[in-house]
Design a protein around this motif. Structure first.
Motif, PDB file in Angstrom:
ATOM      1  N   ASP A 165      22.394 -33.879 -30.492  1.00 11.60           N
ATOM      2  CA  ASP A 165      20.902 -33.839 -29.785  1.00 11.60           C
ATOM      3  C   ASP A 165      20.360 -35.291 -29.760  1.00 11.60           C
ATOM      4  O   ASP A 165      19.299 -35.539 -30.354  1.00 11.60           O
ATOM      5  N   GLY A 259      20.253 -28.190 -29.248  1.00 19.16           N
ATOM      6  CA  GLY A 259      19.508 -29.254 -29.282  1.00 19.16           C
ATOM      7  C   GLY A 259      18.510 -29.214 -27.997  1.00 19.16           C
ATOM      8  O   GLY A 259      18.621 -28.611 -27.089  1.00 19.16           O
ATOM      9  N   THR A 262      19.966 -31.536 -25.344  1.00 22.29           N
ATOM     10  CA  THR A 262      20.973 -31.059 -24.597  1.00 22.29           C
ATOM     11  C   THR A 262      20.496 -29.702 -23.679  1.00 22.29           C
ATOM     12  O   THR A 262      21.066 -29.499 -22.625  1.00 22.29           O
TER      13      THR A 262
END
Length: 431
Positions: A165, A259, A262
């Motif tokens: 992340d 994340g 993400t």
């Protein structure tokens, strides 16, 4: 894997990566990570009717792609950050990726491992990092190790290296997509479909970023383990959410919460996401070994295992699946075989309550079992210290089609026989 430690608040100059950031990352990490080959899989090509290529990230020095993102992040530290060093928490591939990046870049690191990490994994992280890495056993569980890593960052000012992340991590993982495009350009017009494993989403986000800008016709698919489909859950909820419980078997991709960075990339591109049963992943691990001679970890076989879950025909297309890692513990193979057999319908479990009469076990063997059926497990279940209950019987069949006749014979037998379903709590004991 348990939830990952949150990264510190992002710097104001950080933004979602672009294709140009991936190109810069490729130049930055060149010579520090391997450019892995694409290999044609005759088996998967025959099964799908496509030209299936395997992106062999298991051939990296640390036997996974994780070193890409770690190297790209660490290579961008300024002199003050390098002096303070870096910190990460991991019990798997991320620890090895950070150790390798630090050894090649000359940056000190403290890597926190939970006490449950096997000795050979601790030793491998230390061997990869050499004098640049200090391995710290930080707590009994991963969560405690992650907390110790965060405390270290707050105390020392070291830089936390997240496993997925962070924009620099995403860009580093996205270098895989650039390599795929360049390598297939010499043999075809490029990839039509790229299937990547998805845990926290770093690799998926990196591939989406690259292909959306440089080759938007490519269909990118994210494959998650069915027991830890956290990206699918996030897309349904409209934000990252923590799954209340996950199956940790596919440890390289079993993440409770994806994340924030993400997820933002995935939400912007809405790729196809598929959840792959753990047993199907195990079957593919075995086939990759038997047919291609490739040893993978469960997450490493995840993308290839997803092929039969994809919507639409793949015939005639160039399909790339990322073999993301090969750090598998040989001690796990009995469970791999077990899960595969159950998924393939070749192994079943029953509770058999034998009447207290002579010869009932012999009757079970003669009248219930088929000619190709084998008893793989026979164990009486304890009711109390003095009395036994029914027998737990595991049967391995010669073929999936043998199940219906077996169940019919069980119906006719003069004993109580109860099939154990895969979602039964007893399966936790079996596996």
């Amino acid at each position: 894997m348990p939830s990952q430690p949150d990264a510190p608040a992002p710097a104001a100059d950080l933004a979602l990566p672009r294709a140009r950031d991936i190109e810069a990352a490729a130049d930055r990490i060149a010579g520090r990570v391997s450019r892995t080959p694409l290999q044609r899989s005759a088996r998967l090509s025959e099964v799908t009717g496509a030209r299936v290529w395997l992106k062999r990230e298991d051939l990296q020095a640390v036997r996974s792609y994780k070193g890409r993102g770690a190297a790209n992040l660490i290579a961008q530290l300024d002199s003050e950050q390098i002096w303070a060093g870096v910190v990460c928490a991991s019990a798997g591939n991320h620890a090895q990726g950070v150790a390798h990046a630090c050894a090649t870049l000359g940056v000190g690191a403290r890597i926190y491992l939970p006490a449950t990490t096997p000795r050979q994994k601790r030793d491998r992280v230390a061997a990869i990092g050499g004098d640049w890495v200090e391995v710290v056993v930080g707590g009994r569980t991963y969560d405690e190790a992650a907390a110790a890593a965060l405390a270290d960052v707050e105390r020392t000012g070291a830089t936390l290296v997240p496993p997925f992340d962070h924009p620099h991590t995403i860009a580093g993982q996205g270098t895989i997509a650039r390599e795929i495009s360049e390598d297939l350009a010499g043999t075809s017009s490029g990839p039509d479909v790229v299937v990547v494993p998805c845990g926290g989403g770093g690799l998926l986000a990196g591939c989406l970023t690259w292909f959306s800008e440089r080759s938007p016709v490519v269909r990118v698919v994210g494959a998650e383990p069915a027991g830890a489909a956290s990206m699918i859950a996030a897309t349904h909820a409209g934000e990252p959410v923590a799954l209340p419980e996950i199956d940790r078997f596919v440890d390289g991709a079993a993440v409770q919460r994806v994340g924030s960075w993400t997820y933002e990339v995935v939400a912007a591109h809405t790729p196809e996401l598929v959840a792959v049963p753990e047993g199907r992943i195990c079957t593919e691990m075995i086939r990759l070994y038997q047919s291609e001679g490739i040893i993978t970890e469960p997450a490493g076989a995840l993308a290839a295992a997803a092929l039969d879950s994809l919507d639409g025909s793949l015939a005639g297309l160039d399909v790339v699946v990322v073999v993301s890692g090969g750090n598998n513990d040989l001690l796990r193979y009995p469970e791999v075989m077990e899960r595969s057999l159950i998924h393939e319908g070749l192994k079943h479990y029953f509770l058999v309550d034998f009447p207290q009469e002579p010869g009932m076990l012999r009757q079970f063997l003669n009248e219930v079992l088929g000619p190709d059926d084998d008893i793989a497990l026979f164990e009486y279940v304890k009711r109390n210290n003095r009395e036994t209950g029914p027998a737990l019987v595991g049967l391995e069949l010669g073929a999936r089609e043998d199940l219906a006749p077996l169940l019919a014979r069980m119906e006719e037998a003069s004993m109580q026989i109860e099939p154990i379903q895969p979602d039964s709590p007893l399966f936790r004991f079996i596996l």
